[in-house]
Write an enzyme that holds these catalytic residues in place. Structure first.
Site, short mmCIF file in Angstrom:
data_model
loop_
_atom_site.label_atom_id
_atom_site.label_comp_id
_atom_site.label_asym_id
_atom_site.label_seq_id
_atom_site.Cartn_x
_atom_site.Cartn_y
_atom_site.Cartn_z
N LYS A 87 100.12 11.38 7.66
CA LYS A 87 99.04 10.49 7.25
C LYS A 87 99.16 10.14 5.77
O LYS A 87 98.88 9.00 5.37
CB LYS A 87 97.69 11.14 7.53
N LYS B 39 90.78 8.88 -3.61
CA LYS B 39 91.04 10.23 -3.07
C LYS B 39 92.46 10.36 -2.53
O LYS B 39 93.21 11.27 -2.91
CB LYS B 39 90.04 10.55 -1.96
N THR C 118 91.56 12.94 6.20
CA THR C 118 92.82 12.89 5.46
C THR C 118 92.76 13.96 4.37
O THR C 118 91.82 13.98 3.57
CB THR C 118 93.01 11.50 4.83
#
Length: 314
Positions: A182, A250, A106
């Site tokens: 995503k 993150k 990702t």
């Protein structure tokens, strides 16, 4: 959606770089599909787990990728992906001349586009292919893959995509589109986890029977996939990492960066990020992301269930 290329080239060796909780299951699924696969992970225990099942492993990423027709990269973030491609022991030039690099991390869509352009300049192909589903679905070959890339990249990567995924969404010819999809998923997932943990900790503060809360809410309109999946971790007092807090530190951080660039307000994901940061700052960064419930409990004095092993040994 079917690939635009009707006949894929022959499948040679597949290299899986990263044999962690997701990559190991994906490597197993690829081997189960009858493909020639070799794996690499810098953690010896991960490589040993694959080797113990008869899987082939390499001593380094470059060794694994040398001559490979498909390189599946299952690492945590963009920095690790870039290092594997273009670092001192990078695999970009070691792959077969017409190979495809399938990137599952990702990351910010802009970074995916930059990595793709740099790799494609060597004559190789880049498939931007982040996935969703967790370790169980990875082991079952039943992930959801959100992919974008050229028709040649899809054609070359198709055997691996078919092996690891129940659903493959082809989301455009430009790398970065998969990454953008995503990030929308991660925005929702992070907010839903925070909401689920807030709700179950609030229920605990009210003195409610938490097992009964889970039963009622999962049969009601307030439920979500994350509530159904994460709250059992809280009920069991089990915070062993299925998906760690740091992942959403993150990913929601990337959402904030993207939104700031686009001048788009994302207040709910910003609030969720603060809770993940609080959990990480409290020493829970490597614990399961359901640990947000423990942060709420600590702030409010709510009492959450203890681990079953702790109860049995008391």
């Amino acid at each position: 959606m079917e690939s635009a290329v009707s006949s894929a080239p022959p499948v040679g060796r597949v290299a899986v770089l990263g044999l962690g909780s997701m990559g190991l299951g994906m490597a197993r699924s690829i081997a189960r599909a009858g493909l020639d696969v070799v794996g690499f992970d810098p953690m010896s225990a991960a490589a040993e787990a694959f080797a113990a099942e008869g899987g082939r492993t390499a001593a380094g990423a470059r060794e694994a990728a040398t001559g490979a027709c498909i390189v599946l990269c299952v690492v945590v973030n963009a920095a690790q992906t870039e290092a594997l491609l273009f670092g001192p022991e990078g695999v970009a030039e070691a792959m077969a001349p017409d190979a495809v690099f399938v990137s599952c991390a990702t990351m910010d869509p802009d970074i995916a586009r930059r990595l793709a352009a740099k790799l494609e300049a060597t004559g190789r192909h880049y498939l931007d292919a982040p996935m969703s589903g967790g370790p169980v679905r990875a082991a079952e070959g039943a992930l959801t893959v959100m992919a974008s890339g050229g028709s040649a990249a899809f054609a070359r990567g198709r055997p691996v995509l078919d092996a690891i995924a129940a659903k493959v969404y082809e989301l455009g010819e430009a790398p970065g589109q998969g990454a953008a999809f995503k990030m929308i998923n991660q925005l929702l997932a992070g907010v839903h986890i925070a909401a689920a943990c807030e709700a179950i900790a609030f229920a605990a503060r009210q003195g409610l029977d938490l097992d009964r809360v889970y039963e009622v809410i999962t049969a009601s309109a307030g439920s979500s996939w994350m509530f159904e999946n994460r709250v059992p971790h809280v009920l069991d007092g089990d915070y062993a990492p299925k998906s760690a807090v740091e992942i959403f530190v993150k990913d929601l951080g990337i959402v904030q960066d993207m939104a700031r660039t686009a001048r788009f307000p994302v207040p709910l994901s910003a609030a969720a990020l603060q809770m993940f940061l609080a959990a990480s700052g409290s020493g829970m960064g490597s614990a399961d992301d359901a640990s947000l419930a423990r942060v709420y409990a600590a702030l409010s004095g709510a009492s959450l269930p203890e681990a079953k092993t702790a109860k049995s040994s008391a």
